[in-house]
Design a protein around this motif. Structure first.
Motif, mmCIF file in Angstrom:
data_model
loop_
_atom_site.group_PDB
_atom_site.id
_atom_site.type_symbol
_atom_site.label_atom_id
_atom_site.label_comp_id
_atom_site.label_asym_id
_atom_site.label_seq_id
_atom_site.Cartn_x
_atom_site.Cartn_y
_atom_site.Cartn_z
ATOM 1 N N GLY A 1 -28.698 43.944 -41.136
ATOM 2 C CA GLY A 1 -27.832 45.046 -41.513
ATOM 3 C C GLY A 1 -27.431 45.900 -40.327
ATOM 4 O O GLY A 1 -26.271 46.311 -40.201
ATOM 5 N N PHE A 2 -28.387 46.178 -39.440
ATOM 6 C CA PHE A 2 -28.085 47.007 -38.268
ATOM 7 C C PHE A 2 -27.011 46.367 -37.404
ATOM 8 O O PHE A 2 -26.005 46.986 -37.068
ATOM 9 C CB PHE A 2 -29.358 47.222 -37.451
ATOM 10 N N SER A 3 -27.219 45.101 -37.044
ATOM 11 C CA SER A 3 -26.290 44.459 -36.117
ATOM 12 C C SER A 3 -24.951 44.114 -36.759
ATOM 13 O O SER A 3 -23.959 43.901 -36.061
ATOM 14 C CB SER A 3 -26.925 43.208 -35.499
ATOM 15 N N SER A 4 -24.899 44.090 -38.100
ATOM 16 C CA SER A 4 -23.630 43.789 -38.772
ATOM 17 C C SER A 4 -22.616 44.920 -38.619
ATOM 18 O O SER A 4 -21.420 44.713 -38.824
ATOM 19 C CB SER A 4 -23.864 43.517 -40.260
ATOM 20 N N GLN A 5 -23.077 46.117 -38.257
ATOM 21 C CA GLN A 5 -22.179 47.268 -38.148
ATOM 22 C C GLN A 5 -21.238 47.171 -36.952
ATOM 23 O O GLN A 5 -20.157 47.768 -36.959
ATOM 24 C CB GLN A 5 -22.991 48.552 -37.964
#
Length: 227
Positions: free
Chosen positions: A92-96
């Motif tokens: 989720g973090f890196s998908s931003q």
């Protein structure tokens, strides 16, 4: 958790006074963050060995991961061997981060490095629709040396390159990652906040177990991955 709880309703003058009192604390926090950033810019650094990582086009030196830039931010993504779905928080973090070209103006780059073998890592990147450049440290001690070895957690490290020599300048993990994400910043300005049990909220506010509102890796793939 649904709720009918509402903040108290007051007149505009009372609301403005309450807001002004909060704003004083918010501005003080901003100034403290500025002071922390100033201290970070004065940190010493440590020289790194000549690591070799693996990228989409094969092995490459850590110095080459900079892609000609002088500064590099590395997010060390957790990896569980043999698992179809990797860490939901890391996913989720890196998908931003879909548009990081603004870092070009600051002579910097932002990439993901994981312990997963490069073919598996790139396959996962595609499955969840991740837009960041990915590299593997599966055959290198790099991950372990920067706080994110096999079986360990996630981490974020910053490096500075001087020619072919790379230096480590900063590291954080845990909730230190929050300052680099916009998701929690947006959620925290909502009246009900993150709605997690650990948070200090008024009586009656919706609260659920920690992480229960976070999207799963499958959710991320459904939203951003291949149709």
């Amino acid at each position: 958790m649904k709720t009918n709880a509402l903040p108290p309703v007051v007149d505009a003058g009372t609301w403005q006074r309450e807001l002004d009192a909060l704003r004083a604390r918010e501005k003080a926090a901003t100034r403290e963050l500025d002071a922390i950033a100033a201290q970070r810019r004065r940190l010493p650094m440590v020289e790194m060995p000549g690591y070799v990582l693996e990228g989409e086009d094969g092995p490459l030196r850590l110095a080459d991961v900079f892609d000609g830039k002088r500064q590099l931010i590395v997010y060390n993504h957790m990896w569980f061997p043999g698992e179809e779905w990797q860490c939901a928080g890391c996913t989720g973090f890196s998908s931003q981060f879909t548009r990081t070209e603004f870092l070009d103006s600051y002579d910097a780059r932002f990439v993901v490095v994981t312990q997963g073998p490069i073919d598996e890592a790139l396959a996962y990147k595609r499955r969840v629709g991740n837009a960041m450049p990915w590299y593997s440290t599966a055959n290198s001690p790099f991950g372990a040396d920067v706080g994110a070895g096999p079986g360990e957690g996630f981490a974020l490290n910053v490096f500075l390159r001087d020619g072919d020599t790379v230096y480590r300048t900063w590291h954080t993990s845990g909730r230190g990652i929050e300052q680099l994400t916009h998701t929690f910043a947006l959620i925290d300005v909502l009246p009900y906040g993150r709605q997690e049990e650990w948070q200090d909220s008024p009586d009656g506010w919706p609260q659920s177990p920690t992480y229960s509102g976070w999207p799963s890796s499958q959710d991320i793939a459904a939203r951003y991955g291949p149709a």
